[in-house]
Design a protein around this motif. Sequence first.
Motif, PDB file in Angstrom:
ATOM      1  N   ALA A 124      33.574  20.340  33.144  1.00  0.00           N
ATOM      2  CA  ALA A 124      32.703  20.197  31.977  1.00  0.00           C
ATOM      3  C   ALA A 124      33.512  20.283  30.687  1.00  0.00           C
ATOM      4  O   ALA A 124      33.311  19.492  29.766  1.00  0.00           O
ATOM      5  CB  ALA A 124      31.612  21.263  31.992  1.00  0.00           C
ATOM      6  N   MET A 125      34.422  21.234  30.597  1.00  0.00           N
ATOM      7  CA  MET A 125      35.216  21.411  29.387  1.00  0.00           C
ATOM      8  C   MET A 125      36.143  20.227  29.127  1.00  0.00           C
ATOM      9  O   MET A 125      36.400  19.868  27.985  1.00  0.00           O
ATOM     10  CB  MET A 125      36.029  22.701  29.453  1.00  0.00           C
ATOM     11  N   ARG A 171      35.541  17.238  29.351  1.00  0.00           N
ATOM     12  CA  ARG A 171      34.788  16.138  28.738  1.00  0.00           C
ATOM     13  C   ARG A 171      34.327  16.458  27.315  1.00  0.00           C
ATOM     14  O   ARG A 171      33.580  15.676  26.720  1.00  0.00           O
ATOM     15  CB  ARG A 171      33.584  15.803  29.608  1.00  0.00           C
ATOM     16  N   THR A 172      34.735  17.589  26.745  1.00  0.00           N
ATOM     17  CA  THR A 172      34.263  17.989  25.419  1.00  0.00           C
ATOM     18  C   THR A 172      35.337  17.781  24.356  1.00  0.00           C
ATOM     19  O   THR A 172      36.525  17.788  24.651  1.00  0.00           O
ATOM     20  CB  THR A 172      33.850  19.472  25.392  1.00  0.00           C
ATOM     21  N   PRO A 173      34.916  17.592  23.098  1.00  0.00           N
ATOM     22  CA  PRO A 173      35.895  17.546  22.015  1.00  0.00           C
ATOM     23  C   PRO A 173      36.632  18.887  21.963  1.00  0.00           C
ATOM     24  O   PRO A 173      36.031  19.943  22.159  1.00  0.00           O
ATOM     25  CB  PRO A 173      35.041  17.355  20.752  1.00  0.00           C
ATOM     26  N   TRP A 210      33.370  24.618  35.444  1.00  0.00           N
ATOM     27  CA  TRP A 210      33.659  24.880  34.032  1.00  0.00           C
ATOM     28  C   TRP A 210      34.754  23.959  33.540  1.00  0.00           C
ATOM     29  O   TRP A 210      34.650  23.343  32.483  1.00  0.00           O
ATOM     30  CB  TRP A 210      34.073  26.347  33.856  1.00  0.00           C
ATOM     31  N   THR A 238      43.060  24.669  33.920  1.00  0.00           N
ATOM     32  CA  THR A 238      43.211  23.703  32.827  1.00  0.00           C
ATOM     33  C   THR A 238      44.651  23.224  32.837  1.00  0.00           C
ATOM     34  O   THR A 238      45.485  23.684  33.590  1.00  0.00           O
ATOM     35  CB  THR A 238      42.910  24.336  31.451  1.00  0.00           C
ATOM     36  N   ALA A 289      38.978  19.787  24.077  1.00  0.00           N
ATOM     37  CA  ALA A 289      39.235  20.237  25.446  1.00  0.00           C
ATOM     38  C   ALA A 289      40.623  20.841  25.612  1.00  0.00           C
ATOM     39  O   ALA A 289      40.843  21.638  26.511  1.00  0.00           O
ATOM     40  CB  ALA A 289      39.044  19.077  26.428  1.00  0.00           C
TER      41      ALA A 289
END
Length: 71
Positions: free
Chosen positions: A33-34, A36-38, A30, A68, A40
């Motif tokens: 993946a997170m 790499r997202t706008p 998770w 995180t 984050a």
Amino acid sequence: MELTIDETVFAQQQSYMTELGTGIVDWAGWSEAMARTPGAETVLIELDEAADPVAALRAGKAVAQQWTSAP
């Protein structure tokens, strides 16, 4: 499963819910993946219901901080 959205929705979903950090989430996956997202840098913890909401949110925050870079 068919989900009816009405006053019984929480009861219908209860068997699928657990406190954050006690379920079967692949937190490493998770987190990767997170990252790499706008957005984050934003961590949102949803709390539907808890006997002790403050303790549940603190526990959820600890889980999020573990996976995180959230403060």
